[in-house]
Design an enzyme around this catalytic site. Structure first.
Site, PDB file in Angstrom:
ATOM      1  N   ASP A 405       0.744  -1.136   0.562  1.00 50.47           N
ATOM      2  CA  ASP A 405       0.634   0.072  -0.323  1.00 50.47           C
ATOM      3  C   ASP A 405       1.469   1.463   0.090  1.00 50.47           C
ATOM      4  O   ASP A 405       2.025   1.488   0.518  1.00 50.47           O
ATOM      5  CB  ASP A 405      -0.789   0.167   1.491  1.00 50.47           C
ATOM      6  CG  ASP A 405      -1.949   1.351   1.553  1.00 50.47           C
ATOM      7  OD1 ASP A 405      -2.094   1.500   0.416  1.00 50.47           O
ATOM      8  OD2 ASP A 405      -1.909   2.043   2.398  1.00 50.47           O
ATOM      9  N   GLU A 458       1.358  -0.937  -5.115  1.00 46.76           N
ATOM     10  CA  GLU A 458      -0.158   0.522  -5.158  1.00 46.76           C
ATOM     11  C   GLU A 458       1.357   1.812  -5.515  1.00 46.76           C
ATOM     12  O   GLU A 458       1.747   2.628  -4.544  1.00 46.76           O
ATOM     13  CB  GLU A 458      -0.823   0.416  -3.971  1.00 46.76           C
ATOM     14  CG  GLU A 458      -1.938   1.755  -4.234  1.00 46.76           C
ATOM     15  CD  GLU A 458      -2.500   2.568  -3.597  1.00 46.76           C
ATOM     16  OE1 GLU A 458      -3.495   2.842  -3.605  1.00 46.76           O
ATOM     17  OE2 GLU A 458      -2.119   2.370  -2.875  1.00 46.76           O
TER      18      GLU A 458
END
Length: 736
Positions: A405, A458
């Site tokens: 993330d 990401e």
């Protein structure tokens, strides 16, 4: 027999040592407590607050220690060696017999301490935390914690009534590690570390390496050991046989607590694998499962990096869920959050009284967007904590992939910061060199240790080489970051922007759907329609579409058909597979009632779900759609410029040259005799998927089977076909 004669008080403690032991600031309690051979015999010293008496017991020996006050008991016994002994500790309401924690050697090895000091302990969870074991023939739990700035550390828990006076840990030198073996403490015990900070104040902290936690909002760590017996040998043996970027990879993103609210890990194991397998997804991606205090963070503010959230069960229960998914032939990707952590005063923030896991510069430590703290990637022990954590999930829980993330927030020193709020790196640039080094080390370590595992970034910027190997240096002078795949945030933003426009205006935005092919092979991409796109006022996927309900569903289906045919892997968030109209909420999850036969529009939603099932089925059976995802030879535009028609036509081509023709038509009209050039090598084409089919809820405008080419030049080909394009639909054709 009780030797009354010759039992004398031990030499009194130095007052400074006495105060430090009572105050929890002694770095070496084992040097004073326990049994020590010296002049005149063996001196026994015990610190047991609230005890009325303490007796030493061994073979042929029973001696009551002298009460020295403040919970200290001691005696000097005329012995020539230290016996194996136990303590009988009498309290007002009970008498306990236990082994003395201070008669044991350190239960952590020198190699472990060396690797921790080097920041290279790839199995850190075996060295730090709470580990049930048999040590020197006695069962108990070894507690270890890294707290280099602490003046003292004590273990507190339900086994000592949360009073750590009798459980002071010893410092193991320059490693910064504190250790204590507690006999008789076993699985299920609750514990924390009581740390005396450099300023003398105390703080009660959960174990950073805890492998199990209490159910939030409770915050204690739990002593745990795994007893799960894995049954996924076949899956583990074959998962690395084909590179991920050359394999089918279709992902169903799930927020476990809300997929079916109230279900445990074991109950999820009875429902989720069957559902995902029926729909044909190859993988699930689980939003963060590591322990987090606030459910509304969806797991993205982690406090227990080594513990699956206790909200749905134990770590072994989570293993059971992963095992069940594997046995159903489904891979498991887990969201992993090494970019930041929350400021809760019982967790990592200023863990031992000073910045430890976070950067020492407050401007570098504070994350400007989320009110959290950023890790200090330049500190070797912190980097080790995170690299080992990535390995931990893959090895201990058989996780098949880590979706990392917020990579962009890690890579740039000026991320979400204005001029003057950040300092450049040593070369004058904005790149966070420590974060780059950490990501490279993490990826290299995971790929070396865990065959078949994929890491996914990401990452929302144009950083060069996210999915390039770490040893390949790019134009900017950096080695690749080493990820296997990268989320294509540009494709997601552009394509969603296009379909949100009314069809009459789409011709002015045609390039938003074609621009992705300009950079499609710069990285290995995943096309994500994730949870982030269906919350906070962004609306669910079907609700983004213009028009009435029929047109919204048709747009939705056409878009999914375009997405599944586009180069790159697919990711779809739960609820979008059946055209849920409401935004996702972690409070109630998907609107499953839309699929209830008693609901009047149930067929509309079931039709979209049937389409997703067929998309995955045809996708998995068609190598042209995945085999050459990352090379230009796997794609060819037929017509990428039909802006006035809102048409996108292209070929996907497998390694043997077999093509699939994908045509997406984003206008609400039927186009008859629509000519498209096709390779002359294909004598006839057959519809293999049509998102306008009646079973999906469409108008069932179809092409005759087979469609035969004509010797009419079009789009650079000597032959062409005339197709009927259904309204707001995607059609796939392959050689008949």
């Amino acid at each position: 027999m009780t030797p009354r004669n010759g039992v004398r008080p031990a030499a009194p403690l130095d007052e400074s040592d006495r105060e430090r032991l009572l105050g929890g600031t002694h770095h070496d309690p084992h040097s004073l407590l326990g049994a020590h051979l010296g002049r005149g015999g063996v001196a026994f010293r015990v610190l047991r607050p609230y005890a009325e008496s303490v007796t030493v017991q061994a073979k042929g020996l029973r001696a009551e220690l002298h009460d020295d006050g403040d919970g200290f008991f001691s005696a000097l016994l005329p012995l020539r060696r230290i016996p194996e002994y136990t303590l009988q500790v009498a309290y007002e309401e009970a008498t306990l017999e236990l082994a003395d924690p201070y008669r044991f050697l350190p239960a952590i090895g020198e190699l472990d301490l060396h690797l921790i000091g080097e920041g290279r302990h790839e199995e850190l969870w075996h060295a730090l935390g709470a580990r049930p074991m048999t040590h020197q023939g006695v069962t108990g739990t070894r507690f270890t914690v890294w707290a280099p700035n602490a003046r003292g550390v004590r273990v507190v828990g339900d086994f000592n009534h949360w009073d750590g006076t009798a459980c002071a840990m010893r410092s193991l030198g320059s490693s910064g590690v504190w250790e204590l073996f507690l006999p008789g403490v076993g699985e299920g015990a609750l514990y924390k570390f009581e740390i005396t900070r450099p300023d003398g104040s105390r703080t009660l902290r959960a174990d950073p390496m805890a492998r199990r936690t209490e159910v939030p909002p409770a915050t204690a760590s739990v002593v745990a050991e795994s007893h799960h017996v894995w049954h996924d040998e076949a899956w583990m043996a074959r998962r690395g046989t084909r590179p991920v970027h050359e394999a089918p990879f279709s992902v169903y993103e799930v927020h476990l607590p809300s997929w079916r609210p109230g279900l445990t890990y074991r109950q999820l194991a009875e429902q989720l694998p069957a559902y995902v397998k029926d729909l044909g997804f190859t993988h699930v991606e689980l939003m963060p499962v590591a322990e987090h205090p606030f459910g509304g963070s969806w797991g993205y503010q982690v406090t227990g990096f080594y513990a699956p959230t206790a909200r749905m069960g134990t770590p072994d229960d989570f293993r059971h869920l992963v095992d069940a998914l594997h046995r159903a032939g489904i891979g498991v990707i887990m969201d992993w959050v090494p970019a930041h952590f929350p400021r809760d005063d019982w967790a990592l923030a200023e863990f031992d009284g000073r910045p430890l896991y976070e950067h020492s510069d407050p401007a570098r430590a504070a994350h400007p967007d989320w009110g959290t703290l950023e890790f200090d990637y330049g500190r070797k022990e912190v980097r080790n904590f995170l690299v080992a954590n990535a390995v931990y999930w893959c090895e201990e829980f058989h996780i098949d992939g880590l979706r990392v993330d917020a990579v962009a927030s890690m890579l740039y020193l000026d991320y979400s910061r204005e001029h003057g709020e950040w300092s450049p790196n040593e070369h004058g640039g904005r790149e966070n060199l420590d974060a780059v080094s950490f990501l490279q080390e993490m990826n290299a370590t995971v790929y070396r240790r865990c065959p078949g595992v994929v890491t996914i970034a990401e990452e929302s910027t144009a950083w060069d080489g996210v999915t390039r190997a770490t040893h390949h240096v790019g134009p900017a002078g950096f080695g690749g970051l080493g990820f296997g795949l990268k989320w294509n945030m540009g494709w997601m933003h552009d394509s969603l922007g296009y379909v949100e426009h009314e069809p009459v205006h789409r011709r002015f935005h045609h390039n938003e759907m074609t621009f992705s092919m300009v950079y499609a092979y710069s990285e290995n991409y995943v096309l994500p329609i994730s949870h982030d796109e269906v919350v906070h006022g962004k609306r669910a996927l079907v609700s983004k579409m213009p028009g009435d309900w029929w047109q919204q569903r048709a747009n939705h289906r056409a878009y999914l058909g375009f997405m599944w045919a586009h180069p790159g892997k697919q990711l779809l968030f739960m609820g979008q597979e059946f055209a849920q109209g409401a935004e996702w909420s972690e409070g109630h999850g998907p609107d499953w009632w839309l699929l209830d036969p008693s609901y009047s529009a149930e067929a509309d939603h079931r039709g979209v779900r049937d389409l997703v099932r067929d998309l995955n089925r045809v996708y998995a059976a068609t190598p042209a759609l995945w085999q050459r995802d990352t090379v230009p030879e796997g794609f060819s535009w037929v017509d990428g410029g039909a802006a006035d028609d809102n048409v996108f036509a292209f070929l996907r081509i497998d390694a043997d040259g077999a093509p699939l023709l994908a045509v997406s038509h984003f206008s609400p009209v039927v186009r008859h005799e629509y000519r498209l050039g096709v390779p002359p090598s294909v004598p006839a084409w057959s519809e293999v998927l049509n998102t306008d089919a009646a079973r999906y809820g469409g108008g069932d405008v179809r092409n005759d089977d087979p469609v035969k080419p004509e010797s009419v030049t079009a789009h650079g080909h000597r032959t062409s076909v005339q197709l009927t394009l259904p309204p707001l639909a995607t059609v796939w054709l392959r050689p008949a």
